[in-house]
Structures are given as structure tokens and as C-alpha cells.
Design a protein around this motif. Sequence first.
Motif, PDB file in Angstrom:
ATOM      1  N   VAL A 116      34.357  36.570  45.920  1.00 57.28           N
ATOM      2  CA  VAL A 116      34.222  37.785  46.736  1.00 57.28           C
ATOM      3  C   VAL A 116      35.353  37.856  47.755  1.00 57.28           C
ATOM      4  O   VAL A 116      35.961  38.917  47.967  1.00 57.28           O
ATOM      5  N   PHE A 117      35.672  36.717  48.372  1.00 59.18           N
ATOM      6  CA  PHE A 117      36.758  36.698  49.357  1.00 59.18           C
ATOM      7  C   PHE A 117      38.105  36.988  48.691  1.00 59.18           C
ATOM      8  O   PHE A 117      38.879  37.822  49.172  1.00 59.18           O
ATOM      9  N   ASN A 118      38.384  36.288  47.572  1.00 57.11           N
ATOM     10  CA  ASN A 118      39.689  36.445  46.902  1.00 57.11           C
ATOM     11  C   ASN A 118      39.884  37.832  46.320  1.00 57.11           C
ATOM     12  O   ASN A 118      40.985  38.391  46.368  1.00 57.11           O
ATOM     13  N   VAL A 119      38.829  38.391  45.738  1.00 57.00           N
ATOM     14  CA  VAL A 119      38.944  39.659  45.018  1.00 57.00           C
ATOM     15  C   VAL A 119      38.761  40.860  45.934  1.00 57.00           C
ATOM     16  O   VAL A 119      39.476  41.860  45.814  1.00 57.00           O
ATOM     17  N   LEU A 120      37.828  40.781  46.870  1.00 57.84           N
ATOM     18  CA  LEU A 120      37.476  41.951  47.667  1.00 57.84           C
ATOM     19  C   LEU A 120      38.093  41.930  49.061  1.00 57.84           C
ATOM     20  O   LEU A 120      38.690  42.920  49.519  1.00 57.84           O
ATOM     21  N   MET A 126      43.481  39.468  38.772  1.00 54.51           N
ATOM     22  CA  MET A 126      43.099  38.109  39.143  1.00 54.51           C
ATOM     23  C   MET A 126      41.645  37.829  38.788  1.00 54.51           C
ATOM     24  O   MET A 126      41.317  36.771  38.233  1.00 54.51           O
ATOM     25  N   ASN A 127      40.782  38.772  39.064  1.00 53.46           N
ATOM     26  CA  ASN A 127      39.360  38.622  38.781  1.00 53.46           C
ATOM     27  C   ASN A 127      39.103  38.399  37.289  1.00 53.46           C
ATOM     28  O   ASN A 127      38.380  37.478  36.888  1.00 53.46           O
ATOM     29  N   LEU A 128      39.728  39.218  36.434  1.00 52.48           N
ATOM     30  CA  LEU A 128      39.444  39.154  35.005  1.00 52.48           C
ATOM     31  C   LEU A 128      40.147  37.987  34.313  1.00 52.48           C
ATOM     32  O   LEU A 128      39.618  37.454  33.334  1.00 52.48           O
ATOM     33  N   VAL A 129      41.331  37.600  34.783  1.00 53.11           N
ATOM     34  CA  VAL A 129      41.959  36.402  34.204  1.00 53.11           C
ATOM     35  C   VAL A 129      41.047  35.197  34.416  1.00 53.11           C
ATOM     36  O   VAL A 129      40.793  34.407  33.493  1.00 53.11           O
ATOM     37  N   ASN A 130      40.532  35.050  35.625  1.00 48.10           N
ATOM     38  CA  ASN A 130      39.605  33.954  35.918  1.00 48.10           C
ATOM     39  C   ASN A 130      38.350  34.045  35.060  1.00 48.10           C
ATOM     40  O   ASN A 130      37.888  33.050  34.488  1.00 48.10           O
ATOM     41  N   SER A 131      37.789  35.266  34.986  1.00 49.57           N
ATOM     42  CA  SER A 131      36.542  35.465  34.255  1.00 49.57           C
ATOM     43  C   SER A 131      36.709  35.215  32.756  1.00 49.57           C
ATOM     44  O   SER A 131      35.939  34.468  32.148  1.00 49.57           O
ATOM     45  N   PHE A 132      37.732  35.828  32.146  1.00 54.34           N
ATOM     46  CA  PHE A 132      37.946  35.655  30.705  1.00 54.34           C
ATOM     47  C   PHE A 132      38.219  34.193  30.361  1.00 54.34           C
ATOM     48  O   PHE A 132      37.703  33.669  29.363  1.00 54.34           O
ATOM     49  N   THR A 133      39.040  33.522  31.162  1.00 56.65           N
ATOM     50  CA  THR A 133      39.400  32.137  30.869  1.00 56.65           C
ATOM     51  C   THR A 133      38.190  31.218  30.980  1.00 56.65           C
ATOM     52  O   THR A 133      37.943  30.389  30.094  1.00 56.65           O
ATOM     53  N   PRO A 148      45.390  27.743  30.024  1.00 51.29           N
ATOM     54  CA  PRO A 148      44.615  26.668  29.394  1.00 51.29           C
ATOM     55  C   PRO A 148      43.171  26.559  29.886  1.00 51.29           C
ATOM     56  O   PRO A 148      42.259  26.328  29.100  1.00 51.29           O
ATOM     57  N   ASN A 149      42.951  26.715  31.192  1.00 46.28           N
ATOM     58  CA  ASN A 149      41.601  26.541  31.723  1.00 46.28           C
ATOM     59  C   ASN A 149      41.447  27.339  33.018  1.00 46.28           C
ATOM     60  O   ASN A 149      42.419  27.880  33.552  1.00 46.28           O
ATOM     61  N   ALA A 150      40.211  27.370  33.518  1.00 42.37           N
ATOM     62  CA  ALA A 150      39.911  28.191  34.697  1.00 42.37           C
ATOM     63  C   ALA A 150      40.626  27.687  35.942  1.00 42.37           C
ATOM     64  O   ALA A 150      40.968  28.482  36.829  1.00 42.37           O
ATOM     65  N   GLU A 151      40.861  26.355  36.034  1.00 46.66           N
ATOM     66  CA  GLU A 151      41.550  25.817  37.201  1.00 46.66           C
ATOM     67  C   GLU A 151      42.988  26.336  37.274  1.00 46.66           C
ATOM     68  O   GLU A 151      43.485  26.684  38.350  1.00 46.66           O
ATOM     69  N   LEU A 152      43.673  26.391  36.138  1.00 44.04           N
ATOM     70  CA  LEU A 152      45.051  26.853  36.116  1.00 44.04           C
ATOM     71  C   LEU A 152      45.159  28.374  36.189  1.00 44.04           C
ATOM     72  O   LEU A 152      46.258  28.906  36.365  1.00 44.04           O
ATOM     73  N   ALA A 153      44.046  29.069  36.057  1.00 37.77           N
ATOM     74  CA  ALA A 153      44.071  30.532  36.141  1.00 37.77           C
ATOM     75  C   ALA A 153      44.570  30.989  37.510  1.00 37.77           C
ATOM     76  O   ALA A 153      45.244  32.016  37.633  1.00 37.77           O
ATOM     77  N   GLN A 154      44.246  30.209  38.559  1.00 36.65           N
ATOM     78  CA  GLN A 154      44.695  30.560  39.902  1.00 36.65           C
ATOM     79  C   GLN A 154      46.215  30.548  40.002  1.00 36.65           C
ATOM     80  O   GLN A 154      46.813  31.314  40.756  1.00 36.65           O
ATOM     81  N   VAL A 155      46.857  29.646  39.223  1.00 39.48           N
ATOM     82  CA  VAL A 155      48.311  29.545  39.223  1.00 39.48           C
ATOM     83  C   VAL A 155      48.923  30.616  38.321  1.00 39.48           C
ATOM     84  O   VAL A 155      49.956  31.208  38.643  1.00 39.48           O
TER      85      VAL A 155
END
Length: 238
Positions: free
Chosen positions: A26-30, A64-71, A152-159
Motif C-alpha cells: 500500500v505504501f509503495n503503490v499508493l 510496479m504493482n503488477l510485476v510484483n504480483s505476476f512474479t 526470476p523471483n518476487a525478491e528481484l522484482a523490486q530491482v
Amino acid sequence: MRTDVLHAVRLARMDLKLLGRNTTAVFNVLLLPLLFAWMLSQGGSESFILTGMPGVLLAFAVFMNLVNSFTARREELVLKRLRGGQGSAVAIFGGAGLAALAVFVLQVALLVVWIDRTGGGLPENVPMMLVAAVLGVAVFGLLAAAFSGITPNAELAQVAVLPVLIVALVGSPLVIPLSEMPFAVRLVPTTPIVEMMRMGYGGGSWAAALPWIGALLAWLVVAGLLAKWLFRWDPRHG
């Protein structure tokens, strides 16, 4: 078709509930993009920056929201279960897009209240802003699907999302007028949304907006091809 629509709505509601339970998301996206808007507006030209900010918000609320979610859902086999069950690809992508659109519209509504409170008034051409919003969500939703395929994974999605966020903030006519920026800025997908949002707020004509609508449609084709090529339903191995 009706089944896909109903399933997309159900998935969108589920996405919004999950987002609401995740304080960090919520903080990152909104809230984070609105904080950026406040910081940028402190340097002057507040109305100019805020009316163009929706174009940049898409990089947070949708991309950003959907890359994290899809991954994350791919690695947890959620996407595979949805695809193998009653959900078609159209319903799955549609649900994700509807949820992202709802978050984006909420952010824009908060910006409108903010602009009005600071003396900027209310938007004069809301339909133009809605067209920009829908096309922008579609473009960045498909780009998010493509980027999730190479993450590759949700952790790297932030990068993985950082290059797009940087381009959205620096390579868009958010602080500097488009006329004073290099021509290449017109090729950035956030630029048409920034310009259409400003035109919609100021009551610009549809004729003047047509080139930007054409640019967004071109990006929609490019993003769709990238998503078709790169998106993965199955977890990555190795």
C-alpha cells in the motif's frame, strides 16, 4: 465472454483485498508516488507538476504493482492454477488490470482534490483523462506482464522495476515542459499520458490529443507483443 467478465471482476476484488492487507505494498503503490509528487511540487510550478503526475503514477500503481504480483503468483503456482481452472488468460489479465485501474483512479482522485485545494480548480475534460487512464493501464499492465517473465523471483522484482521507474520520473515531461526536452522524450510511454492528463485538466481539444492517443495505441501493440513473447505461466527454474 460474460463468464470472463465476471471472473475478471472477482479476481480484481481479490487483488484489491490482498493489496489492502499488505502495508508495504500500500505504501509503495499508493502513498510513495504521492510523496514524490509532494517533494517535486515544493520546488515551484506546483499545478504544472501535479496535473502531469498521473502519467508517472502508472509506473507505481500499475507497473510496479503488477510485476510484483505476476512474479510472486507465478512462482507460487497461483497463475498456473488459475489458468488450469475456470480462469482464461483474458479474465486473469482483465482482473489484474481492473484492480490496477481502481488504484490508479483513486490516486488521480486524490490529486484532483489536492490540485483543487491549492487553487488549481477541477478538470474540464474528464473523458479525455479517462481515455488516457484506460490506455495507460493497458500499456503498463502488458509491460508488467512482459517484465515479470524475465524476473526470476518476487525478491528481484523490486530491482527489475527500477529502470522503468527511473525513466518514468526522469524521462517524462513532468517537471520540464515537453517543448524544452529532447525529441526522444516523446517516445517514452508515460509522455502521452502526462500530456493527455494536462490537456484534459485544462480543457484541451480531442484533435490535439489524437497524436498522443495514436502513440498509446502503438505502445499497446508493442507491449502486447512483448507480453506474448516474454510472459510465463510456469515458475522459472535455474
